[in-house]
Scaffold this motif. Structure first.
Motif, mmCIF file in Angstrom:
data_model
loop_
_atom_site.group_PDB
_atom_site.id
_atom_site.type_symbol
_atom_site.label_atom_id
_atom_site.label_comp_id
_atom_site.label_asym_id
_atom_site.label_seq_id
_atom_site.Cartn_x
_atom_site.Cartn_y
_atom_site.Cartn_z
ATOM 1 N N THR A 211 11.276 -30.441 19.393
ATOM 2 C CA THR A 211 11.945 -30.190 20.667
ATOM 3 C C THR A 211 11.730 -31.349 21.634
ATOM 4 O O THR A 211 10.739 -32.080 21.549
ATOM 5 N N VAL A 212 12.689 -31.482 22.558
ATOM 6 C CA VAL A 212 12.609 -32.549 23.559
ATOM 7 C C VAL A 212 12.854 -31.956 24.943
ATOM 8 O O VAL A 212 13.586 -30.969 25.103
ATOM 9 N N ALA A 213 12.229 -32.564 25.956
ATOM 10 C CA ALA A 213 12.375 -32.115 27.341
ATOM 11 C C ALA A 213 12.663 -33.311 28.235
ATOM 12 O O ALA A 213 12.215 -34.433 27.955
ATOM 13 N N ILE A 214 13.403 -33.069 29.309
ATOM 14 C CA ILE A 214 13.693 -34.103 30.300
ATOM 15 C C ILE A 214 13.019 -33.711 31.608
ATOM 16 O O ILE A 214 13.310 -32.647 32.168
ATOM 17 N N TYR A 225 15.246 -30.949 33.678
ATOM 18 C CA TYR A 225 16.698 -31.089 33.637
ATOM 19 C C TYR A 225 17.306 -30.353 32.448
ATOM 20 O O TYR A 225 16.668 -30.200 31.399
ATOM 21 N N GLY A 226 18.546 -29.925 32.663
ATOM 22 C CA GLY A 226 19.293 -29.223 31.628
ATOM 23 C C GLY A 226 20.197 -30.151 30.854
ATOM 24 O O GLY A 226 19.875 -31.330 30.636
ATOM 25 N N ASP A 227 21.378 -29.658 30.483
ATOM 26 C CA ASP A 227 22.231 -30.411 29.560
ATOM 27 C C ASP A 227 23.448 -31.039 30.217
ATOM 28 O O ASP A 227 24.444 -31.311 29.550
ATOM 29 N N SER A 228 23.390 -31.296 31.537
ATOM 30 C CA SER A 228 24.553 -31.902 32.178
ATOM 31 C C SER A 228 24.242 -33.217 32.872
ATOM 32 O O SER A 228 25.106 -34.098 32.924
ATOM 33 N N ILE A 235 21.485 -35.940 25.370
ATOM 34 C CA ILE A 235 20.365 -35.433 24.571
ATOM 35 C C ILE A 235 20.648 -34.058 23.980
ATOM 36 O O ILE A 235 20.440 -33.827 22.778
ATOM 37 N N TYR A 236 21.114 -33.145 24.807
ATOM 38 C CA TYR A 236 21.275 -31.766 24.343
ATOM 39 C C TYR A 236 22.667 -31.453 23.803
ATOM 40 O O TYR A 236 22.800 -30.757 22.795
ATOM 41 N N GLN A 237 23.708 -31.932 24.476
ATOM 42 C CA GLN A 237 25.051 -31.568 24.041
ATOM 43 C C GLN A 237 25.592 -32.509 22.963
ATOM 44 O O GLN A 237 26.007 -32.064 21.894
ATOM 45 N N ALA A 238 25.582 -33.810 23.242
ATOM 46 C CA ALA A 238 26.165 -34.751 22.288
ATOM 47 C C ALA A 238 25.342 -34.835 20.999
ATOM 48 O O ALA A 238 25.887 -34.762 19.896
ATOM 49 N N LEU A 239 24.021 -34.983 21.149
ATOM 50 C CA LEU A 239 23.166 -35.201 19.981
ATOM 51 C C LEU A 239 22.560 -33.920 19.409
ATOM 52 O O LEU A 239 21.885 -33.959 18.377
ATOM 53 N N ASP A 240 22.780 -32.799 20.080
ATOM 54 C CA ASP A 240 22.308 -31.490 19.587
ATOM 55 C C ASP A 240 20.797 -31.437 19.375
ATOM 56 O O ASP A 240 20.315 -30.736 18.470
ATOM 57 N N LEU A 241 20.037 -32.150 20.200
ATOM 58 C CA LEU A 241 18.586 -32.049 20.113
ATOM 59 C C LEU A 241 18.142 -30.743 20.765
ATOM 60 O O LEU A 241 18.810 -30.222 21.668
ATOM 61 N N ASN A 242 17.015 -30.221 20.318
ATOM 62 C CA ASN A 242 16.570 -28.897 20.745
ATOM 63 C C ASN A 242 15.648 -28.963 21.955
ATOM 64 O O ASN A 242 14.794 -29.846 22.065
ATOM 65 N N ARG A 249 15.728 -21.077 27.859
ATOM 66 C CA ARG A 249 15.912 -19.786 28.539
ATOM 67 C C ARG A 249 16.187 -19.936 30.035
ATOM 68 O O ARG A 249 17.106 -19.320 30.576
ATOM 69 N N ASP A 250 15.389 -20.772 30.712
ATOM 70 C CA ASP A 250 15.431 -20.830 32.179
ATOM 71 C C ASP A 250 16.364 -21.896 32.743
ATOM 72 O O ASP A 250 16.702 -21.841 33.930
ATOM 73 N N VAL A 251 16.756 -22.853 31.909
ATOM 74 C CA VAL A 251 17.596 -23.944 32.427
ATOM 75 C C VAL A 251 18.947 -23.978 31.710
ATOM 76 O O VAL A 251 19.994 -23.782 32.319
ATOM 77 N N LEU A 252 18.940 -24.225 30.409
ATOM 78 C CA LEU A 252 20.198 -24.381 29.685
ATOM 79 C C LEU A 252 21.013 -23.091 29.657
ATOM 80 O O LEU A 252 22.209 -23.100 29.965
ATOM 81 N N ASP A 253 20.357 -21.978 29.303
ATOM 82 C CA ASP A 253 21.096 -20.712 29.223
ATOM 83 C C ASP A 253 21.592 -20.253 30.587
ATOM 84 O O ASP A 253 22.599 -19.534 30.682
#
Length: 342
Positions: A211-214, A225-228, A235-242, A249-253
């Motif tokens: 998993t990776v975090a920003i 930070y989330g996925d925008s 990191i999260y949308q284009a490359l599908d990293l977890n 739960r608290d940011v992306l969802d």
């Protein structure tokens, strides 16, 4: 000489109307405390879409475009555009606005393409309305609601809230607005190919179960930070990293651009992150505060810190979220992955 007098008279009349309109509006100042601004989290109630002219004449000079403020008649092929926030989307399609807001001109990924664009201020510290009038735009596109009415008195104006669309959607929407649909399709093909190549590279370095975090540290606070924004889309949308479960739960969802947290909460979000990408807003003491955070026991005890899996995300490189910057961020992130591999 007669043309100059006519333009001057028009300028004076429009400025008087704009001043009168501004007297009843509340001034909005920029966020100086380092918190995430409304533009990072705002969503729209309406989706912009093109509405064909009734005659369906491809040679028509204008058409109706539906956006978050209603329907506006715009040029079918605009030539003199003022871009507030959306310069990067236009530049990606080979369209250079005659004017743009100063805020985005300082970011290095856009520096070359920005050459020749007139600065017209920014909506947070003040747009230069006189300059905008002098540029004689035939279309204005903005993300700032508080100046929409003023701008719409100058030229046809579209209001598109920021982060309503991700990178791919921005290209599609602006391909429509600018009459550049073929260019938009070609850009998406190139972008998808670049994403796939970078994804293959990432897959060979960061495992599918990792998993990776920003994290973003500022002078007075810190954010997850989330996925925008801040590289999140790459990191999260284009490359599908977890993301770690708590961030998912608290940011992306929750579809948040970023979540402000206390220092004490860092382990709650980062203790299961295998890799941490750290950006720092260095001005006004942010650089010094980041050093304090990194030297704290809370930070040093994070697994990613113990394993030397913390990597810097340059603020000016990853802050921008437009299509052109995102395309270049993929190249930059590919370089960062190479550093991880070593």
């Amino acid at each position: 000489m007669q043309k100059k007098t006519k333009v001057t008279s028009l300028l004076m009349l429009l400025l008087l109307l704009l001043v009168a309109a501004a007297c009843g509006s509340k001034e909005i100042t920029p966020d100086t405390g380092g918190s995430v601004t409304n533009t990072e989290e705002k969503s729209a109630v309406n989706s912009p879409s093109a509405e064909p002219n009734k005659e369906k004449d491809s040679s028509a000079k204008t058409r109706i475009f539906e956006h978050a403020k209603g329907k506006t008649e715009i040029p079918t092929h605009p030539e003199r555009i003022i871009a507030i926030q959306y310069t990067g989307a236009m530049l990606a399609l080979g369209v250079k606005p005659v004017g743009g807001d100063n805020e985005w001109s300082v970011y290095p990924l856009l520096a070359k393409e920005w050459e020749g664009i007139e600065h017209v201020g920014d909506p947070w510290t003040g747009l230069n309305l006189e300059k905008i009038i002098e540029l004689e735009p035939d279309l204005i596109v903005t993300h700032a609601e508080q100046t929409y009415e003023q701008l719409s008195k100058i030229a046809p104006t579209l209001f598109i809230p920021w982060l309503q669309y991700d990178v791919r959607e921005q290209i599609t929407v602006f391909g429509d607005i600018l009459g550049k649909q073929p260019e938009a399709e070609a850009w998406l093909e190139r972008f998808d190919a670049k994403v796939e190549a970078t994804k293959q590279q990432a897959g060979g370095i960061i495992g599918s179960g990792e998993t990776v975090a920003i994290v973003n540290v500022r002078p007075k606070n810190q954010f997850i930070y989330g996925d925008s924004a801040m590289g999140g889309y790459v990191i999260y949308q284009a490359l599908d990293l977890n993301a770690p479960e708590s961030i998912q739960r608290d940011v992306l969802d929750q579809k948040k651009a970023a979540l402000e947290i206390s220092l004490e909460a860092l382990p709650d979000y980062l203790s299961s992150a295998d890799y941490i990408f750290l950006s720092v807003l260095e001005a006004d003491g942010g650089k010094e505060r980041a050093e304090e955070v990194k030297n704290s026991a809370l930070w040093k005890n994070l697994p990613a810190a113990k394993n030397n899996h913390i990597y810097a995300l340059d603020w000016n490189t990853y802050f921008t979220t437009d299509p052109l910057s995102t395309e270049k961020q993929l190249d930059t992130f590919a370089g960062l992955l190479s550093a991880i591999k070593k």
